[in-house]
Design an enzyme around this catalytic site. Structure first.
Site, PDB file in Angstrom:
ATOM      1  N   ALA A 524     -10.673  -5.070   3.146  1.00 12.08           N
ATOM      2  CA  ALA A 524     -11.935  -5.144   2.891  1.00 12.08           C
ATOM      3  C   ALA A 524     -12.357  -6.340   2.007  1.00 12.08           C
ATOM      4  CB  ALA A 524     -12.887  -4.015   2.756  1.00 12.08           C
ATOM      5  N   ASP A 550       0.060  -9.198   1.960  1.00 12.49           N
ATOM      6  CA  ASP A 550      -0.299  -7.737   2.426  1.00 12.49           C
ATOM      7  C   ASP A 550       0.793  -7.010   3.369  1.00 12.49           C
ATOM      8  OD1 ASP A 550      -1.620  -5.283   3.350  1.00 12.49           O
ATOM      9  OD2 ASP A 550      -3.413  -6.127   2.636  1.00 12.49           O
ATOM     10  N   ARG A 561     -15.432  -3.039   8.358  1.00 14.02           N
ATOM     11  CA  ARG A 561     -15.965  -3.820   7.065  1.00 14.02           C
ATOM     12  C   ARG A 561     -14.955  -4.976   6.874  1.00 14.02           C
ATOM     13  NH1 ARG A 561     -12.893   0.270   6.636  1.00 14.02           N
ATOM     14  NH2 ARG A 561     -11.343   0.692   5.147  1.00 14.02           N
ATOM     15  N   LYS A 574      -2.303  -7.977   8.687  1.00  9.90           N
ATOM     16  CA  LYS A 574      -3.532  -8.205   8.324  1.00  9.90           C
ATOM     17  C   LYS A 574      -3.374  -9.423   7.606  1.00  9.90           C
ATOM     18  CE  LYS A 574      -5.499  -3.753   6.937  1.00  9.90           C
ATOM     19  NZ  LYS A 574      -6.063  -2.864   5.986  1.00  9.90           N
ATOM     20  N   ASP A 622      -5.916  -1.476  -3.531  1.00  8.66           N
ATOM     21  CA  ASP A 622      -6.604  -0.154  -3.030  1.00  8.66           C
ATOM     22  C   ASP A 622      -6.047   0.817  -3.886  1.00  8.66           C
ATOM     23  OD1 ASP A 622      -4.305   0.091  -1.664  1.00  8.66           O
ATOM     24  OD2 ASP A 622      -5.387   0.594   0.190  1.00  8.66           O
ATOM     25  N   ASN A 623      -4.997   0.681  -4.754  1.00 11.46           N
ATOM     26  CA  ASN A 623      -4.409   1.773  -5.648  1.00 11.46           C
ATOM     27  C   ASN A 623      -4.250   1.354  -6.969  1.00 11.46           C
ATOM     28  OD1 ASN A 623      -1.239   1.047  -5.864  1.00 11.46           O
ATOM     29  ND2 ASN A 623      -1.873   0.256  -3.882  1.00 11.46           N
ATOM     30  N   CYS A 678      -1.583  28.530  -7.876  1.00  9.53           N
ATOM     31  CA  CYS A 678      -1.768  29.972  -7.187  1.00  9.53           C
ATOM     32  C   CYS A 678      -3.366  30.010  -6.533  1.00  9.53           C
ATOM     33  CB  CYS A 678      -1.875  30.782  -8.595  1.00  9.53           C
ATOM     34  SG  CYS A 678      -3.084  30.468  -9.771  1.00  9.53           S
TER      35      CYS A 678
END
Length: 1102
Positions: A524, A550, A561, A574, A622-623, A678
């Site tokens: 995007a 990419d 988008r 992409k 994006d990370n 847990c």
């Protein structure tokens, strides 16, 4: 580049946007379906589709869905599928969730339906109008009508991505309609090319004007403001590096959700019997309540009077408690349990008309607090510009001092005539800059304001988020070149960049065209960046080049988008498709598309020479992990990095400029809080815990265990040896799961898969709960005498399976289908039909379960594993290996399982069906509210909410900074970092933080500095070089390998060896031929034995 462009030209035929036919047909009664969802603030008009030809309505349900039936096993007609019955929330399934999933995560279904019913007019299709229209078409409104009476000029190509040079002389609206329509076939895009009349506005819920004189704007606004129901009116302008927005949504506009955030909740620990009761909550998480919030209570034991659903007011909020405007003195005594939930209140806004607001603008929305006095001046400047145009009949000429002085004179006269709000000082320099660029619409400003205005239209049509109230002014004069420009620099060159040149001059334009840029990511953000850079002319000259990389391919969910992609591009790379599309925007774009991930493994591709030749790096990632790597590369090679990110309606930008600002990694967000193991496995108290458990079980059953089976079968002896050497509880558990898969739970027919799924239901949702409540009964207490099942723990109840419960049956269906897939078993068609499936499930014999004593259930929140060690793990492992070997002998040669990797965005693969079913049945055990499959996908799939508007705004802001970076002469105070939240709306713009400075003697350095020593030095020469700087090195290391340390006497033997040879011999590193230097870290002390943190040292050996 010629070869590359030649390749691209051959790809254009199938990669670039082209006209596509509208699929599906108009569904009878569509209008009534859409109108049914309208509420008080949605304007419905009889004849809303007037002027639309027969067959042109393109927002039919069949198109919205993108397929005939989104459910499982549809047999046609109106019969509901099992998935639809299991997740039925009473809402019609009229939204293509595969396409709009990220947008749905921001807006929700109801807002999307309101958008689907909204008709919008955009008047003025220059760069700003095109950006607004693009964002609205991507958002999915019902229709967008483009109005423009003027023709395309070469000037327009500086900011409008829809136009090409072939469009010059043609009507702007007509040239735009086809490319906008291709973005979303479910939106009707039409044109108006004649003079607009007030009477034509009644067809629209919102109207946007981007190129209109003030007198006409007032007339149109009066009509919209007084119309019943009111028509939302927005006037927006971009004039060079200045922009303005005015909103009027009518005299009484209801905002349904002011911020779009989920209602805050808390788990109650105690409630006092007092007038103004004190409510304390568990200290699991801080409460987000504020004074004056309304809240409701549920599930309270004892003080049940509060469970009546009546909203109650908070008087005083604290981090873990609050006082309530309620007298609980005579209520029952609080025993335990209870949830408190915020009640979000609608807000009614009373907008002024433009006529009234010009005289009395009220408070301006501020963006940059270093310019707190700027909005009143710009309010005056835009009115003065309108008067200049009325008097002179044109815009001021760029670089004309005469025109600038005339504008300044008009502004002064207007200011003198003011009674209230008269400005003490008219900033002539600022008004001169305003005048010079006033004719130009430049792309970064159009992108930024296109995002802001697009979001305001969404608010007007839906009531979602707080509108801009009412004026917003912005400028970025800091983006101008630092050196004074001669009037001749602004003269047009008869090029597509003339509008930009009229603002920045031809010298900066040349620098932009010759830039060596690196864009990382083409999602995007990447798509928006490529469009912006193509229009700005970045890397569009003979010496310029842009590299984009990419490693991802296009998916359907990207299309809402990532606007350079079309549905026929799904599955393609992409970067390649985006580069081809950007090349169609500007054929002079010198662009190379790669499919490499940027990281240590691709340093042979992105080598030293590549990084050293770059002008600027733009992240579109994006990370955080990838961002940190790129940040380190930019630090190392001293390259500016333009960073940005979005989260729903929020966005941020950060400028990383060598030696001026801190780097991206200098400050980090705290890690997300993880629920204890847990809690997730035995004591969940919210749906997130249930979904985390569901995804863990999904991956264990369908991916990890089948993969483990294949590892074993590929080399049984080596696998057995590895497990024997491990000899721990984890190895034992792994072997037990592998053995189960190949022995007791091995499936050979689909009926056996159903049996397995039915028994799994019993194990998960009945037997385990029975065991848990047997081990810890409802009245049990811990060692300190406190009830074990105190908040936040919730006491569970086992489920009784019923084939007549669609949720139960849906779990069995999805689990059995996926189990069959792992064993390569065909799925019969009857498995997807509820009645036939139920008959088969009811024939499964379920063994009776008896809880056992002595079972250990982990309750320690710090535990990291649920595997409990046994006295004789090693012996059990040997026994399991022997059993596995016996099983293997009965398998066919080459037998393999088929592990399933979780994929959230394929709605036909049953992955989310099973995860949602797992989570909801577990939630039902613990009386936790269940969720539909879409909400489950957001949480379990860790989907990042995303919308086109915030993305567009972020990239516009970054590109305003790009001008500064390319120009090269700007100071720290000229740069801007931004955090914005379009939902509120909030803009927080500030200078970046400078890097930390370290000083030693007469030297100083920052994280940006890298010391360089050349001529292939020996270790002795390196130590002497440091000694000359007043630094005594006691340790030299390369990576994790120690090359020298004073503690080891034998290291002195290395003194006369070359540092590069030590790296080869000691670190055993083979340096590739493209590497000319290596980097070492030296630990040093000064003469007083104080540690000094010095920069990394680059040792050049070639």
């Amino acid at each position: 580049m010629g070869g590359f462009c030649g390749v691209f030209s051959s790809l254009l035929h199938y990669m670039l946007p082209r006209k596509r036919s509208v699929e599906g047909e108009v569904v009878d009664g569509e209008e009534s379906i859409l109108k049914k969802h309208k509420t008080g603030f949605i304007k419905s008009h009889g004849g809303v589709d007037e002027g639309v030809g027969e067959g042109e309505v393109s927002n039919s349900n069949s198109i919205r869905n993108g397929k005939g039936s989104s459910g499982i096993g549809s047999s046609g007609g109106d019969e509901k599928t099992l998935a639809e019955m299991a997740f039925d929330d009473g809402n019609p399934h009229d939204i293509d969730e595969d396409l709009h999933s990220r947008q749905l995560a921001v807006y929700g279904r109801e807002t999307m339906r309101r958008l689907f019913a909204s008709n919008v007019l955009v008047s003025g299709i220059q760069g700003l109008g095109a950006e607004i229209a693009k964002n609205l078409v991507l958002a999915g409104v019902k229709s967008v009508t483009l109005h423009d009476e003027k023709n395309v000029e070469l000037w327009d190509l500086s900011s409008n991505f829809l136009f090409s040079e072939n469009d010059v002389g043609k009507n702007r609206a007509l040239c735009s309609v086809q490319k906008l329509q291709e973005l979303n076939n479910a939106v009707l895009v039409s044109t108006l090319t004649t003079k607009l009349t007030k009477e034509e506005l009644f067809r629209f819920q919102a109207v946007v004007f981007t190129d209109i004189c003030l007198e006409d704007a007032i007339q149109f606004n009066d009509f919209c403001h007084n119309h019943q129901p009111p028509i939302s009116f927005i006037k927006a302008e971009v004039r060079g590096l200045f922009g303005s927005v005015f909103c009027d949504f009518g005299p009484k506009f209801t905002v349904v959700d002011v911020d779009g955030e989920e209602p805050h909740t808390g788990i109650i620990a105690s409630i006092s019997n007092d007038n103004h009761a004190l409510v304390s909550c568990v200290d699991d998480e801080r409460l987000e309540f504020q004074d004056g919030d309304l809240v409701v209570f549920s599930e309270i034991r004892g003080m049940t009077e509060l469970n009546d659903g009546k909203p109650r007011k908070i008087l005083s909020a604290r981090p873990y408690s609050f006082t309530l405007e309620e007298d609980t003195s005579n209520y029952g005594t609080y025993e335990r349990g209870g949830i408190v939930t915020q009640v979000k209140q609608p807000k009614v806004l009373k907008f002024k008309s433009l006529r009234e607001a010009l005289r009395d603008p009220g408070d301006f929305l501020l963006s940059d607090f270093s310019k707190f006095d700027r909005p009143p001046l710009l309010h005056l400047a835009f009115q003065a510009l309108d008067r200049f145009q009325t008097v002179v009949g044109r815009f001021p000429v760029a670089g004309s001092e005469e025109d600038a002085q005339k504008l300044i004179s008009i502004a002064n006269d207007m200011n003198e005539s003011l009674d209230d709000g008269k400005l003490e000082d008219i900033n002539a320099k600022l008004l001169r800059q305003f005048a010079y660029g006033s004719r130009a619409v430049i792309n970064p400003m159009a992108a930024m304001f296109g995002g802001i205005v697009g979001q305001e239209v969404v608010k007007a049509c839906s009531g979602k988020f707080h509108p801009l109230f009412q004026f917003f002014y912005f400028d970025s004069v800091e983006s101008l070149p630092t050196e004074p420009l001669d009037p001749s620099d602004f003269k047009p060159l008869n090029s597509r960049y003339d509008a930009q040149i009229s603002v920045f001059g031809s010298k900066l334009q040349k620098k932009l065209e010759e830039a060596q840029a690196f864009v990382i990511g083409s999602g995007a953000l990447g798509c928006e960046f490529l469009k912006n850079l193509a229009l700005m002319g970045v890397s569009c000259g003979g010496k310029g080049k842009l590299t984009i990389t990419d490693d991802d391919v296009i998916e359907k969910s990207n299309l809402s988008r990532q606007f350079l992609f079309r549905d026929w591009n799904i599955g393609q790379a992409k970067s390649t498709v985006a580069a081809a599309a950007a090349l169609s925007i500007n054929p002079r774009f010198s662009i190379e598309a790669l499919q490499n991930r940027v990281g240590t493994e691709t340093e042979n591709v992105f080598d030293d020479n590549f990084w050293e030749n770059l002008t600027v790096v733009i992240n579109a990632l994006d990370n955080v992990h990838a961002r940190l790597y790129v940040d380190q590369r930019c630090l190392y090679f001293q390259k500016p990095l333009l960073e940005s990110g979005t989260l729903g309606a929020k966005c941020n930008t950060q400028m990383v400029v060598p030696h001026l600002t801190e780097n991206y990694g200098a400050s980090r967000d705290p890690p997300e809080k993880q629920a204890p193991m847990c809690t997730v496995h035995s004591f969940p108290h919210n749906i997130d815990h249930c979904l985390a458990w569901a995804r863990s079980e999904f991956e264990g059953l369908l991916e990890k265990t089948p993969s483990e089976v294949n590892v074993y079968l590929s080399n049984p002896s080596e696998y057995a040896s590895t497990m024997t050497q491990a000899g721990d509880a984890q190895a034992r558990d792994t072997l037990e799961r592998v053995l189960e898969c190949l022995d007791r739970e091995k499936c050979q027919t689909f009926e056996e898969c159903i049996t397995w799924a039915r028994l799994k239901f019993e194990d998960y949702f009945a037997n385990r709960v029975k065991q848990l409540t047997f081990t810890f009964p409802e009245d049990s207490v811990n060692s300190t005498g406190v009830p074990f099942w105190s908040a936040p723990k919730r006491f569970p109840r086992p489920l009784q399976f019923s084939s007549s419960d669609p949720s139960h049956l849906h779990f069995v269906m999805s689990a059995s289908i996926l189990r069959a897939e792992t064993f390569g078993i065909p799925v019969p068609e009857w498995a997807k039909h509820p009645k036939k499936l139920a008959e088969t499930v009811d024939r499964v014999v379920v063994p009776e379960f008896h809880p056992k004593t002595g079972v250990k259930i982990e309750t320690d929140e710090k535990a990291t594993s649920l595997s409990s060690a046994s006295v004789d793990d090693a012996g059990m492992i040997n026994e399991l290996i022997q059993k596995l070997e016996n099983c293997r002998k009965n398998l066919q040669p080459g037998y393999k399982m088929k592990p399933i990797q979780f994929e959230k965005d394929d709605d036909t693969n049953y992955h989310m069906d099973m995860i949602a079913a797992l989570a909801n049945m577990r939630a039902r055990n613990y009386s936790i509210p269940e969720v539909d499959k879409l909400k489950a996908k957001f949480i379990a799939g860790r989907i990042i909410p995303a919308i086109a508007t915030s993305t567009a705004m972020a990239t516009g802001l970054v590109c305003l900074e790009l001008y500064k970076v390319i120009d090269g002469g700007h100071k720290l105070e000229d740069y801007r970092n931004t955090f914005a939240n379009l939902a509120l709306p909030l803009f927080s713009i500030a200078e970046p933080v400078p890097p930390k400075v370290i000083k030693h003697q007469d030297m100083s350095w920052t994280v940006w500095d890298r010391w360089v020593i050349k001529n292939n030095p020996t270790l002795r020469e390196l130590l002497k070089w440091l000694e000359d700087k007043g630094l005594n090195a006691y340790s030299i290391s390369f990576g994790s390998c120690l090359l020298y340390n004073t503690m080891f006497p034998r290291h002195k033997e290395r003194m006369d060896k070359k540092v590069v040879d030590l790296v080869r011999d000691v670190a055993k590193v083979e340096l590739p031929p493209y590497r000319r230097h290596l980097d070492v870290v030296a630990a040093c002390e000064d003469d007083e034995d104080n540690d000094i943190d010095i920069p990394q040292i680059s040792v050049y050996f070639r």
